[in-house]
Design an enzyme around this catalytic site. Structure first.
Site, PDB file in Angstrom:
ATOM      1  N   TRP A  22       0.826  -1.203   0.000  1.00  0.00           N
ATOM      2  CA  TRP A  22       0.000   0.000   0.000  1.00  0.00           C
ATOM      3  C   TRP A  22       0.865   1.260   0.000  1.00  0.00           C
ATOM      4  CZ3 TRP A  22      -0.714   3.816   3.895  1.00  0.00           C
ATOM      5  CH2 TRP A  22      -1.794   4.685   3.671  1.00  0.00           C
ATOM      6  N   HIS A  23       2.063   1.167   0.573  1.00  0.00           N
ATOM      7  CA  HIS A  23       2.930   2.340   0.655  1.00  0.00           C
ATOM      8  C   HIS A  23       3.526   2.736  -0.684  1.00  0.00           C
ATOM      9  CE1 HIS A  23       2.703   1.839   5.011  1.00  0.00           C
ATOM     10  NE2 HIS A  23       3.248   3.027   5.120  1.00  0.00           N
ATOM     11  N   GLY A  24       3.520   1.851  -1.649  1.00  0.00           N
ATOM     12  CA  GLY A  24       4.083   2.224  -2.944  1.00  0.00           C
ATOM     13  C   GLY A  24       4.036   1.076  -3.925  1.00  0.00           C
TER      14      GLY A  24
END
Length: 487
Positions: A324-326
């Site tokens: 989800w962070h990247g």
């Protein structure tokens, strides 16, 4: 538009507050919320107006779906929930991960990756999670029925739209419904103070640390080896930078909301002072941690089905949280490391053994720092180069001037004219980096967070950072984006 830009601080924010106050005074709370929503759309469209219809369409579509779902019963109610989740997460997956999947598939097939021409809309990760929470909570009847204006402000309020904190519907929607449009002096002063302290975190500390973090990681990304000092300075600088950058944004968001009488939850509580990795995640990005726990880990089964299933659930949660962070596999590697840390922590607790508090904190900080390497590195090859540098595999180098001043170092280091990947590559960069790291890590490890500081401490911090903040705000060559800006 960035919170740390002069156009926001001296232009957008005063105009918004004036419009909010006038609308509330003349026409009441509903009119004030209209101003808030309109300002949020202007704020969101400042970078690329083309994405405003996406945000508006997502808000309208989700609100309509929730209304239909609430009137449905039985299987249809569940089907509407699943349809909404598929639509929201599918939209996020297309914009954020289609390029990654296409590049990965092309790599496996040995062909050139197609250019999909996808531009990631600002804040899509955050406003998607906001709406997922509202969908799920509405399905469970755990949040109030609200009007469209309250819902639109809950999702689109510019204070948290781009990078959080992720706010729960049952905590925030009632506050919007109860707003009178009158700005209380105490709220305005308290909000302004927290906003300015967050601004100082970003401009004075995080941006200064970036000057020592970026050269090392950039060199690793280009394939250059890093010496022990260069690698550790880059990593320590980045570990402090991401804390001050993201917690500074969260504080600014909390302060902006407080100015108009809305209270956001805390998002950071001295996370590097944690004495185990589980406590770290109770302190770091607290709203995201709560989301992953309540909307992913627990629905997967949590710890209700034995140790093996619990460990699997932990790993799935952290892998997806990392992704989800990247849109890169290195973010999944970061999440996987934290999943492994949490599993090891659970096993360690079962032994009944305990480390000394100082040792436990040092081990936790070291583990978190090592995990930042794949998070920050440009690719897995750069990650390997950085890890080799941290182990001293590329040598221990120091500028000759420092070695001449401390001759005893000749027995353990190699003297060189300069360290090419440290700050500005000047001899004094080592001294400047050491001083900055000592200051910032002293704050991180010893000082309480600004929300638990006494009034005298907050005032002292505000005075200490104010002049530097003003200088950076108006005289810096450009406004450095937040790490989580396009996210």
């Amino acid at each position: 538009m960035l919170f740390n830009s002069s156009v926001f601080v001296v232009g957008f924010l005063p105009l918004f507050l004036a419009g909010f106050v006038v609308a509330g005074w003349c026409w009441g709370g509903r009119a004030a919320l209209v101003v808030l929503l309109a300002a949020s759309l202007v704020f969101y469209g400042w970078w690329r107006p083309v994405f405003v219809p996406l945000l508006v369409g997502s808000i309208i579509g989700n609100y309509g779906l929730v209304r239909v779902m609430r009137r449905s019963r039985g299987r249809w109610r569940f089907r509407w929930l699943v349809g909404g989740l598929v639509a929201d997460l599918g939209l996020l997956a297309w914009f954020k991960y289609a390029g990654l999947l296409a590049a990965t598939g092309a790599g496996w097939l040995g062909v050139r990756a197609p250019d999909l021409g996808i531009v990631l809309p600002l804040g899509i990760s955050f406003f998607t999670f906001q709406q997922v929470m509202y969908l799920v909570d509405s399905y469970r009847d755990e949040t109030m029925v609200c009007g469209f204006l309250d819902y639109a402000c809950f999702v689109g309020f510019f204070a948290h739209l781009l990078a959080g904190p992720i706010v729960r519907p049952r905590e925030i929607v009632p506050q919007f419904a109860a707003l009178t449009g009158r700005v209380r002096r105490d709220d305005l002063v308290a909000g302004l103070e927290v906003f300015l302290l967050g601004l100082a975190k970003k401009l004075v500390l995080a941006d200064s640390l970036a000057r020592f973090a970026d050269p090392g990681f950039r060199a690793a990304g280009a394939g250059h080896s890093l010496s022990l000092v260069e690698a550790w300075v880059a990593l320590l600088a980045y570990g402090a930078q991401i804390y001050f950058d993201f917690s500074g944004y969260s504080d600014m968001a909390i302060g902006l909301a407080r100015m108009v009488g809305v209270r956001f939850p805390l998002n950071f509580r001295s996370p590097y002072q944690a004495r185990d990795i589980a406590d770290f995640w109770r302190r770091w990005n607290m709203t995201l941690s709560g989301f992953l726990r309540d909307y992913l880990y627990i629905p997967l089964g949590g710890n209700r089905h034995g140790a093996v299933r619990r460990n699997v659930n932990l790993m799935i949660t952290m892998l997806l949280g990392g992704l989800w962070h990247g849109a890169a596999w290195r973010f999944m590697a970061w999440g996987g490391l934290h999943g492994l840390y949490l599993i090891v922590h659970q096993q360690w607790r079962r032994t009944g053994w305990r480390l000394h508090a100082g040792v436990a904190q040092a081990v936790t900080v070291l583990a978190v720092l090592i995990a930042w390497v794949p998070f920050r590195a440009d690719n897995l090859r750069a990650c390997w180069i950085m890890l080799r540098g941290l182990c001293g595999a590329a040598g221990v180098l120091l500028p000759a001037m420092i070695v001449r001043a401390l001759p005893i170092l000749r027995h353990v280091v190699t003297a060189v004219p300069v360290l090419p990947y440290l700050g500005a590559a000047r001899t004094m960069s080592v001294v400047q980096a050491a001083a900055l790291l000592a200051l910032t890590w002293g704050i991180i490890l010893l000082a309480p967070d600004i929300h638990t500081l006494r009034e005298r401490g907050r005032n002292a911090a505000l005075v200490a950072g104010f002049a530097f903040s003003v200088q950076a705000l108006f005289f810096a060559p450009f406004a450095r984006p937040f790490i989580y800006f396009q996210f």
